[in-house]
Design an enzyme around this catalytic site. Structure first.
Site, PDB file in Angstrom:
ATOM      1  N   THR A   1       1.163  35.528 134.256  1.00  0.00           N
ATOM      2  CA  THR A   1       2.062  34.381 134.306  1.00  0.00           C
ATOM      3  C   THR A   1       2.247  33.935 135.753  1.00  0.00           C
ATOM      4  O   THR A   1       2.291  34.766 136.658  1.00  0.00           O
ATOM      5  CB  THR A   1       3.435  34.760 133.728  1.00  0.00           C
ATOM      6  OG1 THR A   1       3.266  35.206 132.381  1.00  0.00           O
ATOM      7  CG2 THR A   1       4.403  33.585 133.745  1.00  0.00           C
ATOM      8  N   GLY A   2       2.365  32.629 135.952  1.00  0.00           N
ATOM      9  CA  GLY A   2       2.685  32.113 137.275  1.00  0.00           C
ATOM     10  C   GLY A   2       1.710  31.056 137.751  1.00  0.00           C
ATOM     11  O   GLY A   2       0.717  30.747 137.088  1.00  0.00           O
ATOM     12  N   SER A   3       1.988  30.507 138.924  1.00  0.00           N
ATOM     13  CA  SER A   3       1.195  29.389 139.429  1.00  0.00           C
ATOM     14  C   SER A   3      -0.247  29.785 139.746  1.00  0.00           C
ATOM     15  O   SER A   3      -1.177  29.000 139.505  1.00  0.00           O
ATOM     16  CB  SER A   3       1.867  28.795 140.667  1.00  0.00           C
ATOM     17  OG  SER A   3       2.041  29.779 141.675  1.00  0.00           O
ATOM     18  N   THR A   4      -0.455  30.986 140.263  1.00  0.00           N
ATOM     19  CA  THR A   4      -1.823  31.430 140.552  1.00  0.00           C
ATOM     20  C   THR A   4      -2.582  31.679 139.256  1.00  0.00           C
ATOM     21  O   THR A   4      -3.764  31.342 139.135  1.00  0.00           O
ATOM     22  CB  THR A   4      -1.818  32.696 141.422  1.00  0.00           C
ATOM     23  OG1 THR A   4      -0.989  32.486 142.563  1.00  0.00           O
ATOM     24  CG2 THR A   4      -3.222  33.037 141.900  1.00  0.00           C
TER      25      THR A   4
ATOM     26  N   ASP B   1      -3.563  38.868 136.787  1.00  0.00           N
ATOM     27  CA  ASP B   1      -2.218  38.357 137.038  1.00  0.00           C
ATOM     28  C   ASP B   1      -1.992  38.251 138.542  1.00  0.00           C
ATOM     29  O   ASP B   1      -2.717  38.849 139.338  1.00  0.00           O
ATOM     30  CB  ASP B   1      -1.179  39.291 136.403  1.00  0.00           C
ATOM     31  CG  ASP B   1       0.164  38.611 136.162  1.00  0.00           C
ATOM     32  OD1 ASP B   1       0.322  37.431 136.541  1.00  0.00           O
ATOM     33  OD2 ASP B   1       1.057  39.258 135.579  1.00  0.00           O
TER      34      ASP B   1
ATOM     35  N   GLY C   1       8.421  34.942 137.900  1.00  0.00           N
ATOM     36  CA  GLY C   1       8.419  34.024 136.766  1.00  0.00           C
ATOM     37  C   GLY C   1       9.170  34.552 135.564  1.00  0.00           C
ATOM     38  O   GLY C   1       9.121  33.959 134.480  1.00  0.00           O
TER      39      GLY C   1
ATOM     40  N   GLU D   1       4.533  41.325 130.996  1.00  0.00           N
ATOM     41  CA  GLU D   1       3.401  41.591 131.884  1.00  0.00           C
ATOM     42  C   GLU D   1       3.047  43.071 131.882  1.00  0.00           C
ATOM     43  O   GLU D   1       1.863  43.436 131.847  1.00  0.00           O
ATOM     44  CB  GLU D   1       3.722  41.103 133.295  1.00  0.00           C
ATOM     45  CG  GLU D   1       3.726  39.585 133.417  1.00  0.00           C
ATOM     46  CD  GLU D   1       4.256  39.075 134.738  1.00  0.00           C
ATOM     47  OE1 GLU D   1       4.100  37.871 134.990  1.00  0.00           O
ATOM     48  OE2 GLU D   1       4.824  39.870 135.510  1.00  0.00           O
TER      49      GLU D   1
END
Length: 219
Positions: A28-31, A81, A97, A103
């Site tokens: 999860t997240g922008s990357t 991740d 996030g 995760e």
């Protein structure tokens, strides 16, 4: 390169770690969003993905990638991740996030954890980034007092309810010299769902985005 370009760079580089025909664990997240966008380009070569959050699930489905429930798979070859911080041993702080519990669940299914991050996330000692802790609402005050005894300040993240219906405490003022011992201790506190230290489920590989290109760290 700016930070967004570095994220795109490592997102694409992570495709090398996705076996053909596999179900891949997705964080999860922008990357990770950059990785999902890259994964869409090879979606015909994979069976699908197991996602660690509602947001990632939505993005995967928008890209036409089949999403499996974690309960439907016994193992995954790889989990990909990002991290809020990663130390020289592959231990991480994650949960910016608010998806840290899921995760860890998906990471636990995976044979290897590939972390994708820009170079700013590499630190000597974990703790500069506020540490997320997922907690039951009735235990918030107790857990805040426990962190206060460690010389830290734990603040409820306003307006955030996790996918599990719980709260997030962000803890500042920590220096985590022994991530495994710290993770073990905090996870035993009543009311803690999980702490955002990933030492038991640390990275096997980190793809670090730098202005010179992708730097590969192996742990």
């Amino acid at each position: 390169m700016n930070q967004d370009e570095l994220k795109t760079l490592v997102g694409r580089a992570a495709l090398e770690y996705v076996p053909e025909g596999s179900i891949v664990g997705v964080g999860t997240g922008s990357t990770v969003n950059c990785f999902i966008d890259a994964l869409a380009g090879i979606k015909e070569r994979i069976a699908g993905a197991v996602s660690s959050s509602v947001k990632s699930t939505e993005r995967l489905r928008e890209k036409g990638i089949r999403v499996f429930e974690a309960a439907a798979v016994e193992s995954l070859p790889v989990y990909i991740d990002g991290a809020d911080e990663i130390d020289p041993h592959g231990c991480m702080i994650k949960g910016g996030g608010a998806a840290l519990t899921r995760e860890k669940i998906v990471a636990d299914l995976a044979e290897r954890f590939v972390c994708i991050a820009d170079a700013s996330k590499l630190v000597d000692v974990l703790g500069r980034f506020p540490l997320p802790v997922e907690v039951l609402p009735m235990a918030v005050s107790q857990i805040q007092r426990r962190f206060a005894k460690l010389g830290a300040t734990a603040t409820v993240r306003e307006g955030v309810i996790t996918d599990n219906g719980q709260l997030i405490l962000d803890v500042q003022g920590l220096r985590i010299g022994d991530p495994l011992a710290f993770e073990t201790e905090v996870n035993q506190w009543p009311g803690v769902v999980t702490v955002g230290v990933f030492a038991r489920h640390k990275a096997s590989v980190c793809l670090l985005g730098t202005p010179e290109g992708v730097k590969t760290l192996r742990f």
